[in-house]
Design a protein around this motif. Structure first.
Motif, PDB file in Angstrom:
ATOM      1  N   MET A   1     -11.997  35.706 -97.582  1.00  0.00           N
ATOM      2  CA  MET A   1     -12.683  34.695 -98.407  1.00  0.00           C
ATOM      3  C   MET A   1     -13.643  35.399 -99.493  1.00  0.00           C
ATOM      4  O   MET A   1     -14.196  36.534 -99.183  1.00  0.00           O
ATOM      5  N   SER A   2     -13.709  34.825-100.686  1.00  0.00           N
ATOM      6  CA  SER A   2     -14.420  35.627-101.789  1.00  0.00           C
ATOM      7  C   SER A   2     -15.638  35.104-101.549  1.00  0.00           C
ATOM      8  O   SER A   2     -16.297  33.885-101.597  1.00  0.00           O
ATOM      9  N   LEU A   3     -16.859  36.005-101.953  1.00  0.00           N
ATOM     10  CA  LEU A   3     -18.314  35.626-101.768  1.00  0.00           C
ATOM     11  C   LEU A   3     -18.626  35.527-103.490  1.00  0.00           C
ATOM     12  O   LEU A   3     -19.701  34.818-103.912  1.00  0.00           O
ATOM     13  N   LEU A   4     -17.855  36.158-104.571  1.00  0.00           N
ATOM     14  CA  LEU A   4     -18.161  36.288-105.735  1.00  0.00           C
ATOM     15  C   LEU A   4     -16.905  36.347-106.566  1.00  0.00           C
ATOM     16  O   LEU A   4     -15.781  37.303-106.082  1.00  0.00           O
ATOM     17  N   GLU A   5     -16.772  35.587-107.645  1.00  0.00           N
ATOM     18  CA  GLU A   5     -15.709  35.798-108.417  1.00  0.00           C
ATOM     19  C   GLU A   5     -16.247  35.792-109.923  1.00  0.00           C
ATOM     20  O   GLU A   5     -16.851  35.245-110.366  1.00  0.00           O
ATOM     21  N   VAL A   6     -15.472  37.186-110.506  1.00  0.00           N
ATOM     22  CA  VAL A   6     -15.726  37.320-111.985  1.00  0.00           C
ATOM     23  C   VAL A   6     -14.581  37.221-112.757  1.00  0.00           C
ATOM     24  O   VAL A   6     -13.531  37.922-112.445  1.00  0.00           O
ATOM     25  N   GLU A   7     -14.363  36.420-113.730  1.00  0.00           N
ATOM     26  CA  GLU A   7     -13.156  36.259-114.276  1.00  0.00           C
ATOM     27  C   GLU A   7     -13.317  36.255-116.134  1.00  0.00           C
ATOM     28  O   GLU A   7     -14.453  35.725-116.586  1.00  0.00           O
ATOM     29  N   ASN A   8     -12.483  37.116-116.638  1.00  0.00           N
ATOM     30  CA  ASN A   8     -12.302  37.249-118.179  1.00  0.00           C
ATOM     31  C   ASN A   8     -13.985  37.379-118.705  1.00  0.00           C
ATOM     32  O   ASN A   8     -14.343  36.872-119.732  1.00  0.00           O
ATOM     33  N   LEU A   9     -14.550  38.480-118.050  1.00  0.00           N
ATOM     34  CA  LEU A   9     -15.663  38.796-118.553  1.00  0.00           C
ATOM     35  C   LEU A   9     -15.838  39.804-120.009  1.00  0.00           C
ATOM     36  O   LEU A   9     -14.875  40.788-120.038  1.00  0.00           O
ATOM     37  N   ARG A  10     -16.658  39.547-120.873  1.00  0.00           N
ATOM     38  CA  ARG A  10     -16.601  40.287-121.991  1.00  0.00           C
ATOM     39  C   ARG A  10     -18.070  40.200-122.375  1.00  0.00           C
ATOM     40  O   ARG A  10     -19.111  39.332-122.270  1.00  0.00           O
ATOM     41  N   GLU A  17     -17.872  47.287-127.222  1.00  0.00           N
ATOM     42  CA  GLU A  17     -17.617  46.343-126.215  1.00  0.00           C
ATOM     43  C   GLU A  17     -17.601  47.172-124.906  1.00  0.00           C
ATOM     44  O   GLU A  17     -16.833  48.181-124.726  1.00  0.00           O
ATOM     45  N   LEU A  18     -18.077  46.555-123.863  1.00  0.00           N
ATOM     46  CA  LEU A  18     -18.137  47.451-122.622  1.00  0.00           C
ATOM     47  C   LEU A  18     -17.044  46.619-121.771  1.00  0.00           C
ATOM     48  O   LEU A  18     -16.537  47.514-120.902  1.00  0.00           O
ATOM     49  N   TYR A  19     -16.736  45.521-121.891  1.00  0.00           N
ATOM     50  CA  TYR A  19     -15.547  44.929-121.029  1.00  0.00           C
ATOM     51  C   TYR A  19     -14.772  44.124-121.728  1.00  0.00           C
ATOM     52  O   TYR A  19     -15.030  43.429-122.782  1.00  0.00           O
ATOM     53  N   ASN A  20     -13.484  44.213-121.405  1.00  0.00           N
ATOM     54  CA  ASN A  20     -12.256  43.355-122.079  1.00  0.00           C
ATOM     55  C   ASN A  20     -11.717  42.424-120.997  1.00  0.00           C
ATOM     56  O   ASN A  20     -10.624  43.032-120.337  1.00  0.00           O
ATOM     57  N   ASP A  21     -12.253  41.166-121.077  1.00  0.00           N
ATOM     58  CA  ASP A  21     -11.429  40.468-120.018  1.00  0.00           C
ATOM     59  C   ASP A  21     -11.712  40.876-118.598  1.00  0.00           C
ATOM     60  O   ASP A  21     -10.472  40.795-117.871  1.00  0.00           O
ATOM     61  N   LEU A  22     -12.633  41.420-118.169  1.00  0.00           N
ATOM     62  CA  LEU A  22     -12.671  42.075-116.840  1.00  0.00           C
ATOM     63  C   LEU A  22     -12.625  41.157-115.601  1.00  0.00           C
ATOM     64  O   LEU A  22     -13.502  39.997-115.975  1.00  0.00           O
ATOM     65  N   SER A  23     -11.933  41.253-114.598  1.00  0.00           N
ATOM     66  CA  SER A  23     -12.022  40.503-113.344  1.00  0.00           C
ATOM     67  C   SER A  23     -12.305  41.418-112.296  1.00  0.00           C
ATOM     68  O   SER A  23     -12.257  42.436-112.189  1.00  0.00           O
ATOM     69  N   PHE A  24     -13.095  40.641-111.369  1.00  0.00           N
ATOM     70  CA  PHE A  24     -13.600  41.133-110.046  1.00  0.00           C
ATOM     71  C   PHE A  24     -13.598  40.002-108.894  1.00  0.00           C
ATOM     72  O   PHE A  24     -14.188  39.132-109.279  1.00  0.00           O
ATOM     73  N   LEU A 237     -11.946  46.816-114.726  1.00  0.00           N
ATOM     74  CA  LEU A 237     -12.158  47.323-113.253  1.00  0.00           C
ATOM     75  C   LEU A 237     -10.804  47.663-112.773  1.00  0.00           C
ATOM     76  O   LEU A 237     -10.018  46.549-112.451  1.00  0.00           O
ATOM     77  N   GLU A 238     -10.732  48.706-112.033  1.00  0.00           N
ATOM     78  CA  GLU A 238      -9.481  48.932-111.266  1.00  0.00           C
ATOM     79  C   GLU A 238      -9.963  48.974-109.727  1.00  0.00           C
ATOM     80  O   GLU A 238     -10.938  49.519-109.304  1.00  0.00           O
ATOM     81  N   LYS A 239      -9.087  48.013-108.885  1.00  0.00           N
ATOM     82  CA  LYS A 239      -9.648  48.134-107.479  1.00  0.00           C
ATOM     83  C   LYS A 239      -8.719  49.097-106.863  1.00  0.00           C
ATOM     84  O   LYS A 239      -7.511  49.050-106.846  1.00  0.00           O
ATOM     85  N   TYR A 240      -9.379  49.597-105.718  1.00  0.00           N
ATOM     86  CA  TYR A 240      -8.835  50.738-104.797  1.00  0.00           C
ATOM     87  C   TYR A 240      -8.943  50.225-103.312  1.00  0.00           C
ATOM     88  O   TYR A 240     -10.327  50.295-103.013  1.00  0.00           O
ATOM     89  N   LYS A 241      -7.988  49.936-102.623  1.00  0.00           N
ATOM     90  CA  LYS A 241      -8.214  49.146-101.432  1.00  0.00           C
ATOM     91  C   LYS A 241      -8.305  50.354-100.171  1.00  0.00           C
ATOM     92  O   LYS A 241      -7.397  50.579 -99.430  1.00  0.00           O
ATOM     93  N   GLY A 242      -9.287  51.070-100.397  1.00  0.00           N
ATOM     94  CA  GLY A 242      -9.346  52.033 -99.449  1.00  0.00           C
ATOM     95  C   GLY A 242     -10.563  53.141 -99.654  1.00  0.00           C
ATOM     96  O   GLY A 242     -11.430  52.660-100.353  1.00  0.00           O
ATOM     97  N   ASN A 243     -10.529  54.060 -98.905  1.00  0.00           N
ATOM     98  CA  ASN A 243     -11.951  54.911 -98.939  1.00  0.00           C
ATOM     99  C   ASN A 243     -11.977  55.787-100.287  1.00  0.00           C
ATOM    100  O   ASN A 243     -10.748  55.669-100.954  1.00  0.00           O
ATOM    101  N   TYR A 244     -12.781  56.573-100.371  1.00  0.00           N
ATOM    102  CA  TYR A 244     -12.815  57.683-101.435  1.00  0.00           C
ATOM    103  C   TYR A 244     -11.559  58.510-101.649  1.00  0.00           C
ATOM    104  O   TYR A 244     -11.109  58.845-102.657  1.00  0.00           O
ATOM    105  N   ASP A 245     -11.155  59.020-100.467  1.00  0.00           N
ATOM    106  CA  ASP A 245      -9.978  59.928-100.567  1.00  0.00           C
ATOM    107  C   ASP A 245      -8.858  59.140-100.878  1.00  0.00           C
ATOM    108  O   ASP A 245      -7.959  59.805-101.731  1.00  0.00           O
ATOM    109  N   PHE A 246      -8.538  57.911-100.677  1.00  0.00           N
ATOM    110  CA  PHE A 246      -7.568  57.268-101.145  1.00  0.00           C
ATOM    111  C   PHE A 246      -7.692  57.117-102.737  1.00  0.00           C
ATOM    112  O   PHE A 246      -6.773  57.007-103.525  1.00  0.00           O
TER     113      PHE A 246
END
Length: 510
Positions: A1-10, A17-24, A237-246
């Motif tokens: 379940m999502s606690l926070l949704e961020v979409e198309n952030l600029r 420009e810091l973000y270009n349609d950033l999602s999280f 924002l790039e998501k990596y579904k794992g720990n720091y080594d992954f």
């Protein structure tokens, strides 16, 4: 379940420009570490999701009834109260409920028999609320946090206004943890913590039942607390579904893929544009050219991958020091009362010396006393007359309107804009960053501006008080090289043992 949704952030600062349609997305039980270079927008992103800054566009949506707590890297606290009052203020509503409950119980002794059940039920109802809120565990909870973060060693009856920056940081962090929100948002929480307190915080976060997002340049800390990594790079924002080594392994693969994708897309754009330019006015091929133009217009353009910028820090050497650089005898330091007593040590030659000790023990006060900013309570300090000192202080406040260029010029008024920008550029403060208000820069960028100033002064004694706070990996690497190659003496205060232990000749433990 999502606690926070961020979409198309600029969001942009002036022309950057810091973000270009950033999602999280933040999910239940995710322990997220947010990584990225200094100035890429990590702290701004945290401020946006904490609703302290409005984005230019995009959606930031917290799920209903989710409580979040935010720890800023630029810690501010000016309350005129004791540490104990500041921390226990978290439980003010519960203490008020307890007071009301006691009043109901007291009424039972004198009220008419007809009101007895009414007052008893009200008292019992409040008691259930207190038990559900774990009110009767407050002392235990408070003790765990003040001991774990070392706040007890400061003295919980002390007034907050008398605390050092590191001590205040601990107290603010302690209050955030006591609030026990559903989501913790923390920007550089380890900056002012000793090793033992970082270990305690690591254990606390690993056992935390909620979710959190942490920004940190302490890679050991990141490795030990994260189960998800997000990297802010190229305005995405790039998501990596794992720990720091992954993350490290997967990042190398994705980086290679993105670079190839960018090159291939640029080739496609160039070839397509050339076809359009040649054929748009020809009757036989105009429709094809128009069709390809529509393809280009709809193309999702890949941002050019940013190369790691080489940073160059070089401290100018003035002249050789006398053999006896610093002699301290029977020194007592403090303000109204002693903090440290009977200090005795001798630093000779071009030694690189680390001053270590628990946070708040007086390391910064010792440096300021040696440099003459604070008078010793007793004892003697003999600093070599040949010493040309270059000092990096732990905390520094810039003016509200000052830019990086103006800050450097205030010390070197004869330098041209080009010379100042060249110096700043060596540490990555380029383009609009050089003319942006310093208070709008990230903590790492501010540190780089202050280090730039240090590179302009000839010296033979570097005095550095927690210089690695806020610095990213590239900046730390450049600073390490600069200190290691500096031919003079170095007096170094830091909690980052991994950074300094290889170049230190002598350690003074307080």
């Amino acid at each position: 379940m999502s606690l926070l949704e961020v979409e198309n952030l600029r969001f942009k600062y002036t022309d950057q420009e810091l973000y270009n349609d950033l999602s999280f997305r933040l999910l239940v039980n995710e322990h997220v570490c947010l990584l990225g270079k200094n100035g890429c927008g990590k702290s701004t992103f945290m401020n946006i999701i904490a609703k302290n800054i409005l984005p230019d566009s995009g959606k930031i949506e917290w799920m209903p009834n989710i409580k979040y707590g935010y720890l800023d890297q630029h810690l501010k606290i000016d309350q005129d109260m004791s540490i104990k009052d500041y921390l226990t203020d978290v439980f003010k509503d519960l203490f008020n409920k307890e007071k009301i409950m006691q009043e109901y119980y007291e009424k039972l002794a004198t009220c008419p028999e007809s009101d007895y059940e009414k007052y008893l039920n009200r008292a019992l109802s409040i008691q259930e609320e207190l038990e559900e809120a774990k009110f009767y565990q407050i002392e235990s909870t408070l003790g765990n946090i003040i001991n774990g973060l070392g706040i007890n060693a400061i003295g919980i009856e002390r007034n907050i206004k008398t605390l050092s920056g590191g001590q205040k940081a601990k107290v603010i962090l302690g209050k955030l943890l006591l609030k026990n929100p559903d989501v913790l948002l923390m920007d550089e929480p380890t900056n002012f913590l000793d090793v033992s307190h970082i270990e305690w915080l690591t254990k606390f976060l690993n056992e935390f039942k909620g979710s959190f997002i942490v920004i940190s340049h302490d890679l050991d800390f990141v490795k030990n607390i994260s189960n998800v990594i997000y990297e802010l790079d190229n305005k995405k924002l790039e998501k990596y579904k794992g720990n720091y080594d992954f993350y490290l392994k997967e990042q190398a693969i994705r980086k290679d893929h993105n670079e190839k994708a960018y090159v291939n897309q640029q080739k496609f754009i160039k070839q397509t544009q050339e076809f359009i330019d040649k054929n748009i006015v020809r009757a036989t091929t105009s429709k094809q050219a128009q069709s390809r133009r529509k393809v280009l217009e709809k193309l999702d353009i890949i941002e050019k991958p940013e190369k790691d910028r080489h940073l160059n820090i070089h401290f100018k050497f003035s002249k050789n020091l006398s053999n006896e650089v610093l002699k301290v005898e029977n020194l007592v330091i403090g303000y109204d009362k002693p903090i440290l007593n009977n200090l005795n040590f001798l630093i000779t030659g071009n030694k690189k010396v680390a001053i270590v000790g628990h946070n708040g023990i007086g390391k910064s006060t010792l440096l300021k006393t040696i440099l003459g900013f604070i008078s010793p309570l007793s004892g003697t300090i003999k600093l070599a007359s040949s010493a040309d000192i270059n000092y990096f202080e732990q905390e520094h406040l810039f003016s509200n309107t000052e830019t990086a260029v103006e800050y450097i010029r205030s010390f070197y008024p004869l330098m041209t804009d080009k010379e100042i920008r060249t110096a700043l550029g060596c540490l990555g403060i380029t383009g609009s960053l050089a003319t942006k208000k310093l208070q709008e820069l990230s903590g790492g960028e501010q540190a780089k501006v202050r280090l730039t100033l240090m590179t302009l002064k000839k010296c033979n004694l570097l005095v550095l008080d927690e210089p690695t706070n806020h610095l990213d990996k590239l900046a730390k690497k450049a600073l390490y090289k600069a200190i290691e190659e500096f031919p003079g003496a170095v007096l170094f205060v830091s909690h980052d043992a991994d950074f300094y232990e290889q170049f230190i000749d002598l350690t003074i433990k307080l």
